[in-house]
Motif scaffolding. Sequence first.
Motif, PDB file in Angstrom:
ATOM      1  N   ALA A   1     -13.844 -43.033 -67.643  1.00 58.64           N
ATOM      2  CA  ALA A   1     -14.932 -42.669 -68.544  1.00 58.64           C
ATOM      3  C   ALA A   1     -14.459 -42.380 -69.966  1.00 58.64           C
ATOM      4  CB  ALA A   1     -15.663 -41.438 -67.998  1.00 58.64           C
TER       5      ALA A   1
ATOM      6  N   ASP B   1     -16.670 -41.141 -75.987  1.00 63.98           N
ATOM      7  CA  ASP B   1     -16.692 -41.795 -74.675  1.00 63.98           C
ATOM      8  C   ASP B   1     -17.038 -40.796 -73.558  1.00 63.98           C
ATOM      9  OD1 ASP B   1     -16.460 -43.827 -72.879  1.00 63.98           O
ATOM     10  OD2 ASP B   1     -14.319 -44.177 -73.166  1.00 63.98           O
TER      11      ASP B   1
ATOM     12  N   SER C   1     -20.759 -39.687 -73.898  1.00 62.97           N
ATOM     13  CA  SER C   1     -21.789 -40.671 -73.540  1.00 62.97           C
ATOM     14  C   SER C   1     -21.949 -40.730 -72.022  1.00 62.97           C
ATOM     15  CB  SER C   1     -21.509 -42.056 -74.138  1.00 62.97           C
ATOM     16  OG  SER C   1     -20.358 -42.612 -73.572  1.00 62.97           O
ATOM     17  N   THR C   2     -20.837 -40.651 -71.304  1.00 60.63           N
ATOM     18  CA  THR C   2     -20.905 -40.642 -69.837  1.00 60.63           C
ATOM     19  C   THR C   2     -21.611 -39.370 -69.354  1.00 60.63           C
ATOM     20  OG1 THR C   2     -18.796 -41.829 -69.811  1.00 60.63           O
ATOM     21  CG2 THR C   2     -19.513 -40.873 -67.728  1.00 60.63           C
TER      22      THR C   2
HETATM   23 MG    MG Z   1     -17.561 -42.949 -71.305  1.00 57.52          MG
END
Ligand code: MG
Length: 358
Positions: free
Chosen positions: A195, A310, A313-314
């Motif tokens: 992720a 990153d 966003s996950t």
């Molecule tokens: Mg991510």
Amino acid sequence: MVGRIKNSCIFGCQSRVKLAWIWLLVVLICCGCGDYGINGNEKEPARRIDTAMGTVISQTLYGEGKEEASVGVLQEITALEQNVLSWRLDTSRIYEINVNAKKGQGSMISPDMEEILQECLQVSEASRGAFDITIGEVVRLWDIDTWAGRADTENYPIPTQDDLQKALYNSGYEKIKLQDNILSMPQNLQLDLGAVGKGIALDRVRAYLQEREDISGGVISVGGSILTHGKKQSSETWKVAIVNPRDTSAYLGYLALNGGWCVSTSGDYERYVEVDGIRYHHIIDPATGYPAQSGVKSVTVLSESGLLSDALSTACLILGEEKGMTLAEQFGAEALFVDEAGEITMTDGMKAYFHLSK
Ligand code: MG
Ligand code: AMP
């Protein structure tokens, strides 16, 4: 602003690369990269498309050293995957850490690795475990990377509740102990940095490009994560497309950005298997062991940190709009959500950058 739009592993997976290619075409169109020039021309950027980290890497670089730097960027990303992040390759540090844990041993870690893990743990804590790099065993049970895009999904083995519960019981970020450069964790815990890998790659690439005075600017895309660096030849901003999660060959709008930003998008359309009308996608809610069902189809996060863009966003895709928005703001990041009805919601700060497609 709320706008209504009508109609509107790590590492090494072929279906994932295919999807990334489709997505990349959209980005290139939106970045105004239709003018594929001759790279010998001073004013034309160097453009390069490769695969690494199981996804597509695209580069547009300006400056005297553009050709050489584009090779260097790819080397940085490949080295990061092979030496540090991959859970599949036995050459990587994460692989070694997982093997040591299985043997009941701790691992000595570098300051760089410690920083990465500490940041991941901060996002885990702030998201109350929605983001969890120890979820690897559950991700493996779903095995979406292997099945996404296949024609024989009627044979897809949906994991059993029992197996999921067992794997969940073994996971948990709070079981990771970091002390005096030693990482220790229980024998059945496995790290999966899927992720955050693309975001960490962007941080590495930025550090590399900043060292090079012969690069004036560029845009680097690692799968769904994009870095803007320096300036374009003209005084325009960089334009980063946001894919329409309902129709991935189209985009909802774009972000107009100066250099120095990282943009990551997580979506239920990126990798999934559909069985009997139910979509099983690759982002798992650790509270249930099942693919997240927060009502959000995609989340785009803007941050100066690749890792944070990153990770967030996950996490936001799992948490949904309200909690996700609070989480992003807690880390000084901006976020844009697209829900199942195609409605867009974003943080106040994101409004300065987002332009809706007409
Ligand atoms: Mg991510
Ligand atoms: P991304 O595309 O950046 O949202 O990352 C998705 C990848 O992160 C998945 O393919 C898994 O490897 C991993 N993953 C899935 N669920 C989680 C979670 N809840 N926390 C951390 N990593 C996850």
